[in-house]
Enzyme design. Structure first.
Site, short mmCIF file in Angstrom:
data_model
loop_
_atom_site.label_atom_id
_atom_site.label_comp_id
_atom_site.label_asym_id
_atom_site.label_seq_id
_atom_site.Cartn_x
_atom_site.Cartn_y
_atom_site.Cartn_z
N ARG A 23 0.84 -1.19 0.00
CA ARG A 23 0.00 0.00 0.00
C ARG A 23 0.88 1.26 0.00
O ARG A 23 1.96 1.26 0.61
CB ARG A 23 -0.83 -0.04 1.28
CG ARG A 23 -1.77 1.11 1.52
CD ARG A 23 -2.92 1.09 0.60
NE ARG A 23 -4.03 1.89 1.05
CZ ARG A 23 -5.07 2.19 0.28
NH1 ARG A 23 -5.13 1.77 -0.96
NH2 ARG A 23 -6.07 2.89 0.75
N THR A 30 -9.97 0.40 -9.47
CA THR A 30 -8.92 -0.46 -8.94
C THR A 30 -8.97 -1.69 -9.83
O THR A 30 -9.79 -1.74 -10.73
CB THR A 30 -9.28 -0.75 -7.46
OG1 THR A 30 -9.27 0.49 -6.79
CG2 THR A 30 -8.36 -1.71 -6.80
N THR A 79 -4.16 -0.75 -7.17
CA THR A 79 -4.93 0.46 -7.48
C THR A 79 -4.07 1.72 -7.58
O THR A 79 -2.98 1.79 -7.02
CB THR A 79 -6.00 0.69 -6.39
OG1 THR A 79 -6.88 1.72 -6.81
CG2 THR A 79 -5.40 1.06 -5.05
N ASN A 135 -6.17 4.27 -6.94
CA ASN A 135 -7.36 4.83 -6.29
C ASN A 135 -8.35 5.26 -7.36
O ASN A 135 -9.05 4.43 -7.90
CB ASN A 135 -7.03 5.96 -5.31
CG ASN A 135 -8.23 6.26 -4.42
OD1 ASN A 135 -9.10 5.42 -4.26
ND2 ASN A 135 -8.31 7.46 -3.87
N ASP A 184 -7.82 8.40 0.45
CA ASP A 184 -8.35 7.34 1.31
C ASP A 184 -8.16 7.62 2.80
O ASP A 184 -8.69 6.92 3.65
CB ASP A 184 -7.71 5.98 0.96
CG ASP A 184 -8.45 5.28 -0.17
OD1 ASP A 184 -9.57 5.71 -0.50
OD2 ASP A 184 -7.91 4.31 -0.73
N SER A 189 -10.29 -0.41 1.36
CA SER A 189 -11.39 -1.39 1.39
C SER A 189 -11.03 -2.63 0.58
O SER A 189 -11.87 -3.52 0.42
CB SER A 189 -12.65 -0.78 0.78
OG SER A 189 -13.04 0.36 1.47
N GLY A 193 -13.77 -1.28 -6.76
CA GLY A 193 -15.08 -0.71 -6.44
C GLY A 193 -15.10 0.16 -5.19
O GLY A 193 -16.17 0.40 -4.65
#
Ligand code: DON
Length: 565
Positions: free
Chosen positions: A101, A374, A392, A394, A416, A446, A466
């Site tokens: 991430r 994503t 992703t 984003n 995010d 998520s 999503g």
């Protein structure tokens, strides 16, 4: 006495039957393969992954190839300038998760997106240089290779370089997407970029600069991206545009191995992503809340089923917004949150007679913007290893800022974070202190890459893009297979809905749910919205069938495609 025993026996059998009653067997199937499948957002990427497997590589080698190939073939979400998560299960049953991430830069601060009156400055966390988090994808892929790779990295990256040079054919859906994003590309980028062109279906886009970036990474290894010339070029570009990422940010970036979230649902063992993604915890909370109910007999997408999933989701998302954030910065009560008794208590206020109001759980009045920017891919190899990875930028094309010299878009993952407590981000998600901005912190996600065992054997690998709808899309796909007896493709194809506590509305894919069910829900006090969510998730998955063959589910809401052998 005899009567009593017979009665107890009947009672016992009927309880046992809860999950045994069978529905009509699935009427159609996705791609079936004997040994291995790669399913991703673009056939070019799936094929490169498969090519690696055919060469004798394992699912981890194929993952690296697929992820990098998506950076070429699917610039909408595939990336070098973003990040992601991966959950794995090896052929020996070992499980784990990788967090690649993005992180907040060292110069980031809690109120960086607020004006002097403490209001959010619109667009600052979503468009342009200040939206960018420190990218994690390259570190992630090299970390996977270090731990699990079986082929030389050259063999894995070379086909990606070849693809970038040869170019990728524009699909109809891509043509539309590129056209709709063109104004924001022009607004965000000072220098001309290849995406200023009006690309049409069947045109071929070549990614020469990206090919060179891959070649230098291949030559000099992961350090090239985080310390080498590529790092310097990237930082120079971002700073010239007004961004705050420094070489030190890149130097310090590390992908992190995490313990996945693991829980049981009936005879399934679900293995999903842990914080800084909320995916695994929320999925566990929702499934724990549903488990005591007889969804199977309530039937797929019936009023009762939709009601239950909605109420379980409402409660889980309310917790998400309060408790979850980067585990390296905040203490998360994971054990309690995923405890079955905790969910049971949370569901005590639920009744089939009437919708619970989110305002009785908290307050707020906000909009969700749906999108699918994503991308998820799943791989099961010929040895029995499985990976599930979601990656992703984003938003679609991330911050829209494209580093032309290096050939890739940069993420807008900073959105995010919770820029201000109680204020929604672009997915309408509300956050609290746990997800506030701090230097080097990872923003809450998520993304829910998930692997499932059934009776201790590999059963499924799945996930989806999503935004906030990721968790509920993964959930419904699992339930479609497990509760409603569908195959993988059929499960993926089903209409989906979504509730996330706030706003207090059930989003539904338009014209897919029957009017009797919708009226029932309205009468029970639910708010429905079919207007703004043409697509909820784009799920890709692989199911291990009873005969040990594999079935893919590739979501036709996108250009997604599975290949296998
Ligand atoms: O990490 C997250 O949850 C988001 N950045 C994912 C974004 C996404 O799925 C975009 N597509 N809708």
């Amino acid at each position: 006495m005899k009567k009593l025993i017979t009665l107890l026996l009947i009672l016992f059998i009927s309880i046992q039957c809860k999950k045994i009653t069978t529905f009509k067997k699935t009427s159609y199937q996705g791609l079936i393969a004997e040994k291995a499948i790669v399913v991703s957002a673009r056939k070019e990427a799936s094929k490169i992954g498969l090519q690696i497997l055919k060469k004798g590589g394992n699912a981890f080698d194929a993952m690296i190839a697929t992820e990098f190939a998506l950076a070429v073939a699917y610039p909408f979400a595939g990336n070098l300038g973003g990040g992601g998560f991966m959950v794995y299960r090896t052929k020996n049953g070992e499980i784990g998760a990788l967090d690649y991430r993005e992180k907040a830069p060292l110069l980031a601060s809690k109120k960086m997106y607020l004006d002097k009156d403490q209001n959010i400055i619109k667009g600052k966390s979503t468009i342009g240089p200040l939206a960018i988090g420190v990218p994690g994808t390259v570190a992630g892929m090299f970390e996977v290779h270090k731990k699990f790779g079986s082929l030389p990295i050259e063999d894995i990256i070379q086909p990606v370089i070849d693809l970038a040079k040869k170019g990728v054919v524009v699909t109809k859906k891509q043509e539309k997407r590129l056209a709709s994003y063109l104004p924001s590309f022009k607004k965000t980028n000072k220098d001309s970029i290849p995406f200023f062109n009006v690309w049409k279906e069947n045109d071929t886009i070549k990614y020469q600069n990206l090919a060179i970036t891959f070649e230098t990474i291949l030559k000099n290894g992961v350090e090239e991206f985080y310390k080498g010339e590529t790092a310097k070029k990237l930082v120079k570009f971002i700073q010239k545009e007004g961004g705050i990422i420094t070489l030190e940010d890149l130097n310090k970036y590390k992908a992190v191995w995490r313990e996945p979230i693991v829980f049981n649902y009936d005879n399934l063992k679900v293995i999903s992503m842990s914080p800084p993604s909320s995916g695994g915890i929320c999925l566990a909370q929702i499934m724990n809340s549903l488990e005591p109910f007889d969804l199977h007999n309530y039937k797929h997408n019936s009023t009762k089923t939709i009601q239950l999933i909605t109420e379980a989701s409402r409660r889980a998302y309310a917790d998400r917004s309060y408790f979850l954030g980067d585990p390296d910065f905040v203490k998360i009560p994971i054990d309690t949150l995923i405890d079955k008794n905790y969910s049971k208590k949370r569901m005590e206020s639920f009744s089939f007679e009437k919708a619970t109001l989110s305002s009785t759980v908290s307050h707020g009045n906000i909009q969700i913007v749906e999108s699918n920017e994503t991308t998820h891919y799943s791989i099961i190899d010929q040895f029995g290893n499985a990976i599930s990875a979601t990656t992703t930028l984003n938003g679609g094309y991330g911050s829209k800022l494209y580093c032309n010299e290096l050939g890739f878009f940069l993420n807008n993952e900073m959105d995010d974070f919770s820029s201000k407590p109680g204020e929604p981000n672009m997915f309408g998600l509300i956050g609290a202190e746990a997800n506030s901005i701090a230097p080097e912190k990872r923003m809450l996600s998520s993304m829910t890459p998930t692997i499932i065992e059934k009776n201790n054997k590999l059963y499924m690998s799945l996930g989806t893009p999503g935004g906030s709808t990721i968790i509920t899309s993964v959930l419904q796909t699992i339930l479609n297979v497990h509760e409603f007896n569908m195959g993988m493709q059929q499960a993926v194809d089903q209409p989906r809905f979504h509730h996330q506590w706030l706003p207090d509305v059930i989003k539904m894919e338009p014209n897919k749910f029957d009017s009797i069910t919708k009226n029932n829900l309205l009468n029970l006090g639910y708010n429905l919205d079919e207007t703004n969510s043409p697509i909820i998730g784009k799920v890709n998955g692989i199911l291990v069938l009873e005969n040990k063959k594999l079935e893919a589910g590739a979501d036709k809401r996108g250009d997604d495609e599975a290949v296998g052998f």
